[in-house]
Scaffold this motif. Structure first.
Motif: not given
Ligand code: ADP
Ligand code: MG
Length: 386
Positions: A285-301
């Protein structure tokens, strides 16, 4: 403790800076941020009529020995050009005297002297003799009880430099008056240095988003097969403990649900985006995936304050940089106050050419910032008060 409250006229000031700059293969300074960050304090001291500024820094890890490649003369030369002032260079770490005529002086690498890291009193005394007041502007070293950080501070009237002052103000705001919702994004290679902050923020933050190598340890502790991913076997229990204490807070603690995996850690690697439950065999595992990224971006917002430490993947390789890059870009335009710290985290900002001015605060201390946020009193900060 506040530099602005002291009369600096005709004072000899012993100024601890952090000029431990990165250098390239030819020995040239590849990033002068650390030097530039100390300029406001140096200029302030000059403007207020200080008679002499004695600069002191460490550089590299000489471990108490004189190592020619780690002499700091080239840093003095660099600073001379920026300040347009001559800098008197000491050949010794603790010279007996400094010529009166030297407006600015620079001592040799403080870590050449074995007394520095041992907080040796004799060394601190030799330094204290040279000056009237002590100023610490090296936040990144203030979690270390060294002679140039703690020892000398006990012998002279001591003050925080402007850079250190700002660090303390912002990080105190985070600890005492965090804006809500407060989000902590934590990544990086190893969980060790981040455990304290995780434990502290489980109760303090509204969201904890985990990525990078440390997420692997949490995934493994939850029973997932993480293939050949980097993780820390000896920290599984701690990871379980942290997740257990997070359980009372619904959905607060988030680990990746999908990941970018590859069997090799280079730019030619064949990559796949997989749900974490499908990771197996020799996959890493070398990076977070697309779904995780979307979720994290949502929380950041939705966050009013966000603290970020640690890359979310092996960002040094283009094909595993996306998670870290997208998070960094989102933070640069986030509505909330963003505070960032960590050696590699800041390297990542540079790599993606994101201007540090876009953030509320970019800390000059990695380890020091984490320790401060754990609620621990930094020895160097404490020494200024007492
Ligand atoms: P910082 O210095 O910002 O606190 P760390 O020192 O904790 O960050 O970790 C940074 C390193 O972690 C980076 O060099 C990055 O490549 C590495 N890293 C992040 N995620 C992974 C991963 N999934 N596997 C291996 N290494 C990773
Ligand atoms: Mg690091």
């Amino acid at each position: 403790m506040n530099l602005k409250s002291v009369n600096l006229k005709n004072k000899r000031v012993w100024l601890r800076v952090d000029f431990n700059v990165p250098v390239d293969s030819q020995g040239l300074i590849s990033d002068d941020t650390r030097i530039m960050s100390a300029l406001p304090t140096i200029k302030y001291l000059l403007k207020k009529g200080a008679k002499q500024i004695i600069l002191a820094t460490h550089f590299g890890r000489p471990k108490g020995q004189i190592i020619d490649d780690l002499r700091v003369g080239f840093i003095a030369k660099y600073l001379e050009k920026i300040l347009k002032e001559t800098i008197w260079q000491s050949k010794e770490v603790a010279p007996k005297e400094i010529p009166n005529s030297a407006k600015i002086a620079m001592l040799e690498n403080v870590r050449f002297d074995p007394g520095e890291e041992k907080n040796d009193e004799k060394l601190a005394k030799a330094w204290a003799k040279l000056a009237d007041i002590y100023v610490n502007d090296a936040f990144g070293c203030s979690h270390r009880a060294h002679a140039s950080i703690v020892g000398i501070a006990k012998l002279l009237p001591s003050y925080a430099g402007l850079l250190l002052q700002r660090e303390i103000e912002v990080l105190t705001e985070v600890l005492d008056h965090p804006q809500k919702p407060l989000t902590l994004i934590i990544g990086g290679a190893k969980i060790d240095t981040k455990i304290g902050v995780l434990k502290e923020f489980i109760h303090k933050a509204d969201n904890i988003l985990v990525g990078g190598g440390i997420a692997n340890t949490f995934l493994f502790a939850q029973g997932f097969d993480i293939g050949k991913s980097l993780y820390q076997e000896d920290k599984l229990e701690t990871a379980q403990e942290i997740m257990l204490s997070a359980e009372v807070y619904k959905d607060k603690f988030v680990i990746p649900s999908d990941a970018v995996v590859a069997s090799e850690m280079n730019d030619k690697a064949l990559t796949l985006n997989l749900p974490v439950e499908d990771v197996e065999g020799d996959m890493k595992i070398l990076d977070i995936g697309k779904t995780t990224l979307m979720k994290y971006l949502y929380v950041i917002n939705k966050s009013a304050m966000i603290i970020w430490n640690g890359p979310l993947g092996l960002f040094e390789c283009e094909c595993f940089a996306k998670g870290t890059k997208k998070i960094a870009e989102a933070l640069a335009i986030a509505k909330g106050k963003v505070i960032i710290g960590g050696g590699e985290t800041i390297d990542a900002l540079k790599r993606f050419k994101i201007d540090e001015k876009k953030f509320y605060h970019v800390s000059t201390g990695g380890g020091a910032m984490l320790e401060f946020l754990e609620g621990r009193e930094l020895p160097g900060v404490k020494a200024l008060a007492g």
